[in-house]
Design a protein around this motif. Structure first.
Motif, short mmCIF file in Angstrom:
data_model
loop_
_atom_site.label_atom_id
_atom_site.label_comp_id
_atom_site.label_asym_id
_atom_site.label_seq_id
_atom_site.Cartn_x
_atom_site.Cartn_y
_atom_site.Cartn_z
N VAL A 69 0.84 -1.20 0.00
CA VAL A 69 0.00 0.00 0.00
C VAL A 69 0.87 1.25 0.00
O VAL A 69 0.61 2.21 -0.74
N MET A 70 1.92 1.26 0.81
CA MET A 70 2.82 2.42 0.85
C MET A 70 3.50 2.65 -0.49
O MET A 70 3.67 3.79 -0.95
N ARG A 71 3.90 1.56 -1.13
CA ARG A 71 4.55 1.69 -2.44
C ARG A 71 3.59 2.25 -3.47
O ARG A 71 3.97 3.11 -4.28
N GLU A 72 2.35 1.78 -3.45
CA GLU A 72 1.36 2.27 -4.41
C GLU A 72 0.99 3.73 -4.13
O GLU A 72 0.76 4.50 -5.07
N MET A 73 0.92 4.11 -2.86
CA MET A 73 0.64 5.51 -2.53
C MET A 73 1.72 6.42 -3.08
O MET A 73 1.43 7.50 -3.61
N ILE A 80 1.25 6.51 -6.98
CA ILE A 80 0.09 7.29 -7.43
C ILE A 80 0.19 8.75 -7.02
O ILE A 80 -0.07 9.65 -7.83
N GLY A 81 0.57 9.00 -5.76
CA GLY A 81 0.59 10.37 -5.25
C GLY A 81 1.77 11.18 -5.73
O GLY A 81 1.61 12.17 -6.46
N SER A 94 -4.90 2.80 -2.16
CA SER A 94 -4.05 3.95 -2.49
C SER A 94 -4.80 4.97 -3.34
O SER A 94 -4.66 6.18 -3.14
N GLY A 95 -5.62 4.48 -4.28
CA GLY A 95 -6.38 5.41 -5.11
C GLY A 95 -7.39 6.20 -4.30
O GLY A 95 -7.52 7.42 -4.47
N ILE A 96 -8.10 5.52 -3.40
CA ILE A 96 -9.08 6.20 -2.56
C ILE A 96 -8.40 7.21 -1.63
O ILE A 96 -8.98 8.25 -1.29
N SER A 97 -7.17 6.93 -1.23
CA SER A 97 -6.45 7.82 -0.32
C SER A 97 -5.77 8.97 -1.03
O SER A 97 -5.83 10.12 -0.56
N LYS A 151 -16.69 13.20 -4.89
CA LYS A 151 -16.27 12.92 -6.26
C LYS A 151 -14.86 12.32 -6.30
O LYS A 151 -14.62 11.33 -6.99
N SER A 152 -13.94 12.92 -5.58
CA SER A 152 -12.55 12.47 -5.65
C SER A 152 -12.39 11.06 -5.10
O SER A 152 -11.63 10.25 -5.64
N ILE A 153 -13.11 10.73 -4.04
CA ILE A 153 -13.06 9.36 -3.50
C ILE A 153 -13.64 8.36 -4.51
O ILE A 153 -13.07 7.30 -4.76
N ALA A 154 -14.79 8.72 -5.09
CA ALA A 154 -15.40 7.84 -6.08
C ALA A 154 -14.50 7.66 -7.30
O ALA A 154 -14.35 6.54 -7.82
N TYR A 155 -13.88 8.74 -7.74
CA TYR A 155 -13.00 8.66 -8.91
C TYR A 155 -11.79 7.77 -8.62
O TYR A 155 -11.35 7.00 -9.48
N GLY A 156 -11.23 7.88 -7.42
CA GLY A 156 -10.09 7.05 -7.06
C GLY A 156 -10.43 5.57 -7.11
O GLY A 156 -9.65 4.75 -7.60
N PHE A 157 -11.62 5.24 -6.61
CA PHE A 157 -12.07 3.84 -6.65
C PHE A 157 -12.32 3.38 -8.09
O PHE A 157 -11.93 2.27 -8.47
N ILE A 158 -12.96 4.22 -8.88
CA ILE A 158 -13.28 3.85 -10.26
C ILE A 158 -12.01 3.58 -11.07
O ILE A 158 -11.89 2.56 -11.76
N ILE A 159 -11.05 4.48 -10.99
CA ILE A 159 -9.83 4.35 -11.80
C ILE A 159 -9.09 3.05 -11.46
O ILE A 159 -8.75 2.26 -12.34
#
Length: 243
Positions: free
Chosen positions: A29-33, A36-37, A136-139, A190-198
């Motif tokens: 999770v840390m690596r993906e954050m 992505i971030g 990671s996307g949701i965060s 919106k941003s939380i939903a978009y993170g999950f969708i992507i």
């Protein structure tokens, strides 16, 4: 269609089963954050500044009537940036950068039988590969959206300074007038939903890739296209429900 939806829901259920070893998942999770971030920060910053500047200039042009207060341009730019430009355009950009990377990474692991090897070793492959990306996307997408909003409003201020379309004091006054906290709530949802969708849609397309290198590219393309369509659909639904 219903078969694909069922496979998608099943994959999400498998992704969030109890992990075999929490520390391994946490490191992932840390690596993906970080990927992505931090990896997306540059492109989000550039786009946000220019979109904020252009939005302010165009609003000022459309409100050129002497009967309209010049400060209203700041209010409109603020609401447009928070409600639409920063969350939605940032998500569309992230779908291209992050989504294609996720789909191609998982798709390559599928066609090279690395996922099969994980399953033979008793590892929950969806949980190990997909859950950290979704978390990671949701965060990170909401965090990138906050940065995008700040830079977008700053870009509008810079446009006022360098173009003189409206005075900086009028722009600042417009940013402070008539602020409704509901727009922040809409932006966050919106941003939380978009993170999950992507992350989920692109991971799904990568996970069920069949064939070789050509099919990996096609899966990445499908993941980005489907993500963009679902982002726009979610934008409509969330705006209709919350505004």
């Amino acid at each position: 269609m219903f078969t694909a939806l069922g496979k998608y829901i099943l994959l999400l259920r498998l992704s969030f089963k109890k992990p075999e070893k929490f520390s391994v998942y946490w490191n992932e999770v840390m690596r993906e954050m970080t990927s992505i971030g931090i990896g997306s920060l540059g492109i989000i910053a550039i786009i946000s500044v220019f979109i904020g500047a252009v939005a302010t200039i165009q609003v000022a042009f459309q409100l050129s009537s002497p009967l309209v207060s010049r400060s209203i341009a700041g209010s409109i730019s603020r609401d447009s940036t928070i409600l639409e430009f920063s969350p939605t355009i940032s998500a569309l950009v992230l779908a291209g950068r992050v989504g294609s990377s996720i789909a191609s990474q998982i798709g390559t692991m599928r066609v090279t039988e690395q996922i099969d090897a994980l399953e033979i070793m008793g590892v929950n492959a969806p949980g190990f590969l997909i859950a950290p990306k979704i978390i990671s996307g949701i965060s990170m997408v909401p965090l990138l959206t906050i940065i995008s909003v700040a830079l977008g409003l700053s870009g509008g201020y810079l446009a006022c300074v360098f173009t003189g379309s409206i005075s900086p004091s009028d722009y600042i006054s417009g940013l402070q007038d008539g602020f409704d906290p509901i727009i922040v709530t809409v932006c966050a949802v919106k941003s939380i939903a978009y993170g999950f969708i992507i992350t989920s849609i692109c991971a799904y397309n990568g996970f069920y890739t069949e064939g070789g290198a050509l099919e990996v590219g096609q899966s990445a393309t499908r993941g980005v296209v489907y993500s963009c369509v679902m982002i726009l659909f979610a934008d409509l639904i969330i705006s209709s429900m919350l505004l």
